[in-house]
Design a protein around this motif. Structure first.
Motif, PDB file in Angstrom:
ATOM      1  N   VAL A 142      39.133 -43.605 -96.343  1.00 30.05           N
ATOM      2  CA  VAL A 142      39.225 -42.875 -95.076  1.00 30.05           C
ATOM      3  C   VAL A 142      40.064 -43.674 -94.086  1.00 30.05           C
ATOM      4  N   GLY A 143      39.887 -44.986 -94.087  1.00 36.53           N
ATOM      5  CA  GLY A 143      40.706 -45.856 -93.240  1.00 36.53           C
ATOM      6  C   GLY A 143      42.184 -45.735 -93.571  1.00 36.53           C
ATOM      7  N   ASP A 144      42.497 -45.565 -94.854  1.00 36.90           N
ATOM      8  CA  ASP A 144      43.892 -45.373 -95.255  1.00 36.90           C
ATOM      9  C   ASP A 144      44.466 -44.109 -94.619  1.00 36.90           C
ATOM     10  N   ILE A 145      43.657 -43.055 -94.578  1.00 36.90           N
ATOM     11  CA  ILE A 145      44.100 -41.805 -93.935  1.00 36.90           C
ATOM     12  C   ILE A 145      44.270 -42.022 -92.435  1.00 36.90           C
ATOM     13  N   LEU A 146      43.310 -42.683 -91.817  1.00 38.20           N
ATOM     14  CA  LEU A 146      43.416 -42.978 -90.382  1.00 38.20           C
ATOM     15  C   LEU A 146      44.711 -43.734 -90.083  1.00 38.20           C
ATOM     16  N   ARG A 147      44.970 -44.772 -90.866  1.00 40.47           N
ATOM     17  CA  ARG A 147      46.157 -45.600 -90.651  1.00 40.47           C
ATOM     18  C   ARG A 147      47.440 -44.806 -90.842  1.00 40.47           C
ATOM     19  N   SER A 148      47.484 -44.004 -91.887  1.00 37.51           N
ATOM     20  CA  SER A 148      48.737 -43.305 -92.182  1.00 37.51           C
ATOM     21  C   SER A 148      48.988 -42.122 -91.249  1.00 37.51           C
ATOM     22  N   ALA A 149      47.938 -41.485 -90.749  1.00 42.78           N
ATOM     23  CA  ALA A 149      48.114 -40.289 -89.926  1.00 42.78           C
ATOM     24  C   ALA A 149      48.174 -40.592 -88.430  1.00 42.78           C
ATOM     25  N   HIS A 150      47.531 -41.670 -88.007  1.00 37.61           N
ATOM     26  CA  HIS A 150      47.444 -41.975 -86.575  1.00 37.61           C
ATOM     27  C   HIS A 150      48.832 -42.180 -85.994  1.00 37.61           C
ATOM     28  N   GLY A 151      49.149 -41.458 -84.935  1.00 39.66           N
ATOM     29  CA  GLY A 151      50.454 -41.572 -84.298  1.00 39.66           C
ATOM     30  C   GLY A 151      51.511 -40.673 -84.904  1.00 39.66           C
ATOM     31  N   LYS A 152      51.208 -40.060 -86.048  1.00 42.38           N
ATOM     32  CA  LYS A 152      52.166 -39.172 -86.704  1.00 42.38           C
ATOM     33  C   LYS A 152      51.735 -37.714 -86.625  1.00 42.38           C
ATOM     34  N   THR A 153      50.459 -37.498 -86.410  1.00 44.08           N
ATOM     35  CA  THR A 153      49.904 -36.156 -86.282  1.00 44.08           C
ATOM     36  C   THR A 153      48.756 -36.239 -85.283  1.00 44.08           C
ATOM     37  N   ASN A 154      48.013 -35.156 -85.137  1.00 45.25           N
ATOM     38  CA  ASN A 154      46.894 -35.215 -84.196  1.00 45.25           C
ATOM     39  C   ASN A 154      45.570 -35.063 -84.941  1.00 45.25           C
ATOM     40  N   LEU A 155      44.501 -35.363 -84.247  1.00 49.89           N
ATOM     41  CA  LEU A 155      43.168 -35.349 -84.843  1.00 49.89           C
ATOM     42  C   LEU A 155      42.813 -33.978 -85.400  1.00 49.89           C
ATOM     43  N   LEU A 156      43.138 -32.939 -84.657  1.00 51.13           N
ATOM     44  CA  LEU A 156      42.809 -31.586 -85.101  1.00 51.13           C
ATOM     45  C   LEU A 156      43.486 -31.260 -86.430  1.00 51.13           C
ATOM     46  N   ASP A 157      44.735 -31.656 -86.594  1.00 44.13           N
ATOM     47  CA  ASP A 157      45.432 -31.405 -87.861  1.00 44.13           C
ATOM     48  C   ASP A 157      44.768 -32.139 -89.026  1.00 44.13           C
ATOM     49  N   VAL A 158      44.345 -33.373 -88.785  1.00 42.17           N
ATOM     50  CA  VAL A 158      43.689 -34.142 -89.854  1.00 42.17           C
ATOM     51  C   VAL A 158      42.357 -33.494 -90.226  1.00 42.17           C
ATOM     52  N   LEU A 159      41.575 -33.103 -89.227  1.00 42.23           N
ATOM     53  CA  LEU A 159      40.290 -32.448 -89.509  1.00 42.23           C
ATOM     54  C   LEU A 159      40.495 -31.112 -90.209  1.00 42.23           C
ATOM     55  N   ASP A 160      41.535 -30.375 -89.834  1.00 40.08           N
ATOM     56  CA  ASP A 160      41.839 -29.096 -90.491  1.00 40.08           C
ATOM     57  C   ASP A 160      42.235 -29.315 -91.949  1.00 40.08           C
ATOM     58  N   THR A 161      43.049 -30.323 -92.203  1.00 36.33           N
ATOM     59  CA  THR A 161      43.438 -30.658 -93.576  1.00 36.33           C
ATOM     60  C   THR A 161      42.213 -31.039 -94.397  1.00 36.33           C
ATOM     61  N   ALA A 162      41.329 -31.836 -93.801  1.00 37.58           N
ATOM     62  CA  ALA A 162      40.106 -32.238 -94.502  1.00 37.58           C
ATOM     63  C   ALA A 162      39.243 -31.022 -94.817  1.00 37.58           C
ATOM     64  N   ARG A 163      39.110 -30.147 -93.864  1.00 41.13           N
ATOM     65  CA  ARG A 163      38.280 -28.950 -94.070  1.00 41.13           C
ATOM     66  C   ARG A 163      38.842 -28.084 -95.196  1.00 41.13           C
ATOM     67  N   ASN A 164      40.150 -27.961 -95.254  1.00 47.74           N
ATOM     68  CA  ASN A 164      40.772 -27.114 -96.276  1.00 47.74           C
ATOM     69  C   ASN A 164      40.833 -27.783 -97.646  1.00 47.74           C
ATOM     70  N   GLY A 165      40.735 -29.102 -97.702  1.00 46.55           N
ATOM     71  CA  GLY A 165      40.839 -29.790 -98.984  1.00 46.55           C
ATOM     72  C   GLY A 165      39.579 -30.512 -99.412  1.00 46.55           C
ATOM     73  N   HIS A 166      38.477 -30.304 -98.687  1.00 50.48           N
ATOM     74  CA  HIS A 166      37.268 -31.087 -98.954  1.00 50.48           C
ATOM     75  C   HIS A 166      36.652 -30.825-100.328  1.00 50.48           C
ATOM     76  N   THR A 167      36.968 -29.693-100.949  1.00 49.19           N
ATOM     77  CA  THR A 167      36.375 -29.401-102.267  1.00 49.19           C
ATOM     78  C   THR A 167      37.085 -30.138-103.393  1.00 49.19           C
ATOM     79  N   ILE A 168      38.260 -30.708-103.107  1.00 49.71           N
ATOM     80  CA  ILE A 168      39.002 -31.381-104.180  1.00 49.71           C
ATOM     81  C   ILE A 168      39.087 -32.896-103.988  1.00 49.71           C
TER      82      ILE A 168
END
Length: 113
Positions: A49-75
């Motif tokens: 999860v820290g890897d995702i935080l590091r790679s996404a922080h400053g490049k996208t916003n929190l809402l986009d990351v949470l939306d991606t997680a919600r749509n991909g959480h089953t895999i």
């Protein structure tokens, strides 16, 4: 430095019992240390999860990351963790600092830039 606010308060309590002169420069020193210190209750996240935080922080916003997680959480277990721990993830995102669950290491986003 990974000093927490509690560490600074403990240092003040130790210093008050010494011959430390409590003039304005000493008070300012401890105020600055306290201001720069990390919160006592850092969010704890798995390394992946820290890897995702590091790679996404400053490049996208929190809402986009949470939306991606919600749509991909089953895999993905990592995305499922984010969905199940959204508040913890959001705190780590907003603070830009967290503790790695597996190692206890404190990671700061700023250090990665």
């Amino acid at each position: 430095m990974t000093e927490t606010k509690r560490d600074v308060v403990e240092a003040i309590l130790l210093a008050k019992d010494t011959d430390t002169i409590w003039d304005s420069s000493t008070v300012r020193y401890y105020l600055n240390r306290y201001g720069a210190a990390l919160p006592d209750d850092l969010p704890v996240v798995p390394e992946a999860v820290g890897d995702i935080l590091r790679s996404a922080h400053g490049k996208t916003n929190l809402l986009d990351v949470l939306d991606t997680a919600r749509n991909g959480h089953t895999i993905s277990k990592t995305l499922a963790w984010i969905v199940d721990n959204q508040n913890n993830f959001a705190r780590a995102w907003l603070l830009g600092v967290w503790s790695v669950e597996e190692t206890g290491e404190v990671v700061k986003v700023e250090e990665e830039k």
